[in-house]
Design an enzyme around this catalytic site. Structure first.
Site, PDB file in Angstrom:
ATOM      1  N   LYS A  34       7.567  52.762 -11.815  1.00  0.00           N
ATOM      2  CA  LYS A  34       5.502  53.122 -12.450  1.00  0.00           C
ATOM      3  C   LYS A  34       5.716  53.056 -14.006  1.00  0.00           C
ATOM      4  O   LYS A  34       7.023  53.279 -14.665  1.00  0.00           O
ATOM      5  CB  LYS A  34       5.236  55.219 -12.361  1.00  0.00           C
ATOM      6  CG  LYS A  34       5.974  55.798 -12.850  1.00  0.00           C
ATOM      7  CD  LYS A  34       5.547  57.177 -12.220  1.00  0.00           C
ATOM      8  CE  LYS A  34       6.468  58.325 -12.853  1.00  0.00           C
ATOM      9  NZ  LYS A  34       5.880  59.236 -12.179  1.00  0.00           N
ATOM     10  N   TYR A 254      10.853  58.124 -46.840  1.00  0.00           N
ATOM     11  CA  TYR A 254       9.635  58.477 -47.673  1.00  0.00           C
ATOM     12  C   TYR A 254      10.208  60.047 -47.100  1.00  0.00           C
ATOM     13  O   TYR A 254      11.006  60.645 -46.834  1.00  0.00           O
ATOM     14  CB  TYR A 254       8.509  58.772 -46.146  1.00  0.00           C
ATOM     15  CG  TYR A 254       8.315  56.681 -46.489  1.00  0.00           C
ATOM     16  CD1 TYR A 254       7.016  56.785 -47.167  1.00  0.00           C
ATOM     17  CD2 TYR A 254       8.591  56.544 -45.128  1.00  0.00           C
ATOM     18  CE1 TYR A 254       6.635  55.476 -47.382  1.00  0.00           C
ATOM     19  CE2 TYR A 254       7.678  55.214 -45.277  1.00  0.00           C
ATOM     20  CZ  TYR A 254       6.269  54.522 -46.381  1.00  0.00           C
ATOM     21  OH  TYR A 254       6.465  53.350 -46.629  1.00  0.00           O
TER      22      TYR A 254
HETATM   23  C1  PLP Z   1       7.447  59.781 -11.543  1.00  0.00           C
HETATM   24  C2  PLP Z   1       7.557  60.352  -9.827  1.00  0.00           C
HETATM   25  C3  PLP Z   1       8.910  60.636  -9.210  1.00  0.00           C
HETATM   26  C4  PLP Z   1      10.048  59.900 -10.151  1.00  0.00           C
HETATM   27  O1  PLP Z   1       9.970  61.356 -10.523  1.00  0.00           O
HETATM   28  P1  PLP Z   1      12.219  61.347 -12.151  1.00  0.00           P
HETATM   29  O2  PLP Z   1      12.052  62.196 -12.788  1.00  0.00           O
HETATM   30  O3  PLP Z   1      11.545  59.936 -12.849  1.00  0.00           O
HETATM   31  O4  PLP Z   1      13.212  60.288 -10.304  1.00  0.00           O
HETATM   32  C5  PLP Z   1       9.094  60.573  -8.229  1.00  0.00           C
HETATM   33  N1  PLP Z   1       7.252  61.903  -7.848  1.00  0.00           N
HETATM   34  C6  PLP Z   1       6.722  61.478  -8.439  1.00  0.00           C
HETATM   35  C7  PLP Z   1       5.022  62.003  -7.488  1.00  0.00           C
HETATM   36  C8  PLP Z   1       6.477  60.481  -9.423  1.00  0.00           C
HETATM   37  O5  PLP Z   1       5.333  61.162  -9.907  1.00  0.00           O
END
Ligand code: PLP
Length: 372
Positions: A34, A254
């Site tokens: 994702k 800055y």
């Molecule tokens: C993003 C997500 C994962 C993966 O989590 P990580 O901590 O990156 O391994 C697993 N399950 C769900 C439902 C998620 O939204």
């Protein structure tokens, strides 16, 4: 051209995926890609993992369609299911798998007539208190869905709130609830995120859902033997574009946040918050200059940041600067270390690298996908 690039090591991605599988030899692992594969490029990462990972997971139908349009044929799970009823037609057309976490999704699914049954992951809230049905409600819905003609390959899905923590009390509390449910329903499960995949075999199910570990970040509060073998996938690399010699007390950048403690040499690097480098980076945030440790000195600007190189020999215009990842000499600066100095986690740094930064892939991903 501007020297800043995000180099993506697809060999390291495959290595990390294999580690996730080795941790959990009795599970299948869906590769979570994702958020554009946590900033690494979902299409390229999916192509690099096709044939190795039996399925991918994304956060939305939009993300799934990007992969389908690139020719990715593997199963793709929608981790939060659909956001609108009309997406069911796309789920059906593109053979997506979907989570069901709430009543309207359930009603919409039961009212829908797919061309073929849809693989469904029924989400249970076992204590994260974010998405999912209460365990008693999940038990009822399981009975309904397991008879529904719209549904196939029904699994129970849940998520842990504290799998990264050394203290395992809350994970055990969640597991007790889930095991009771799994036993009474004889349900296959999908529970483990990266930290649970790495550190909690008790949570390994028919499927696991490793995400951030695939990109080489160690999600555990305390590293273990496996997490230490993770290899960085992204190297955010730039170069020195100017050097300043300063007298004691002269400020940099800055607000003059950093002042030279004595005679000092400061390198200006082509990378800033306009590229996604975190502006919260404090003085002392590590970088690698020519593969040697050095520290940020002064506030991060939009297109540049400044590094104290007083004690880094041979720093010149054009010297390599690694913001995180692997330097040419093999030295590694884990993104997790940088995150600590920015009061954040690796996830935000990796997903935060902006489109202005070109991604360069090694080795080149296959241009046409391999069919499963
Ligand atoms: C993003 C997500 C994962 C993966 O989590 P990580 O901590 O990156 O391994 C697993 N399950 C769900 C439902 C998620 O939204």
């Amino acid at each position: 051209m501007r020297p800043l690039v995000a180099e993506i090591d697809l060999g390291a991605l495959r290595h990390n995926y294999r580690l996730a599988c080795e941790c959990a030899p009795h599970s299948q692992s869906v590769a979570v890609i994702k958020a554009d594969a946590y900033g690494h490029g979902a299409i390229e990462c999916a192509r690099a993992l096709e044939g190795l990972a039996p399925a991918f997971a994304v956060a939305s139908t939009e993300e799934a369609l990007v992969l389908r349009h690139a020719g990715i044929q593997s199963p793709i799970v929608l981790l939060e299911g659909i956001f609108e009823v009309s997406e069911l037609a796309l789920v059906d057309e593109h053979r997506l798998w979907m989570a069901v976490h709430t009543d309207w999704q359930l009603d919409a699914l039961l009212a829908f007539k797919p061309r073929q049954p849809i693989p469904v992951w029924l989400k249970v809230d076992s204590g994260m208190h974010r998405l999912g049905f209460s365990p008693p409600r999940a038990e009822q819905i399981w009975q309904t869905l397991s008879q529904a003609p719209q549904v196939t390959a029904l699994h129970l899905m849940s998520h842990f709130a504290t799998a990264d923590a050394e203290d395992t009390d809350y994970l055990q509390y969640q597991m007790t609830m889930l095991q009771a449910l799994a036993e009474c329903l004889d349900a296959p499960m999908c529970l483990a995120n990266s930290p649970a995949t790495l550190a909690h075999p008790v949570a390994h199910g028919h499927w696991n859902r490793p995400g951030v570990m695939l990109y080489g970040s160690d999600p555990l509060e305390v590293a273990n033997a496996t997490s230490r073998q993770l290899a960085p996938v992204m190297t955010l690399r730039s170069e020195v574009i100017a050097i300043r010699e300063l007298e004691a007390g002269e400020p940099v950048g800055y607000g003059g946040r950093w002042r030279a403690p004595g005679r000092a040499k400061v390198a200006v690097v082509a990378a800033g918050y306009g590229d996604g480098y975190d502006r919260h980076a404090i003085d002392g945030t590590p970088v690698l200059v020519n593969g040697q440790p050095a520290r940020i000195a002064g506030k991060v600007s939009m297109d540049m940041l400044t590094v104290d190189v007083t004690h880094v020999p041979d720093t010149r215009i054009g010297s390599e600067v690694v913001l995180w990842g692997r330097a040419a000499n093999g030295a590694v600066l884990p993104v997790d270390h940088v995150a600590r100095y920015c009061d954040t986690i690796s996830y935000t740094l990796l997903t935060g690298v902006l489109p202005r930064v070109p991604r360069r892939y090694h080795p080149c991903p296959p241009s046409s996908p391999t069919a499963m």
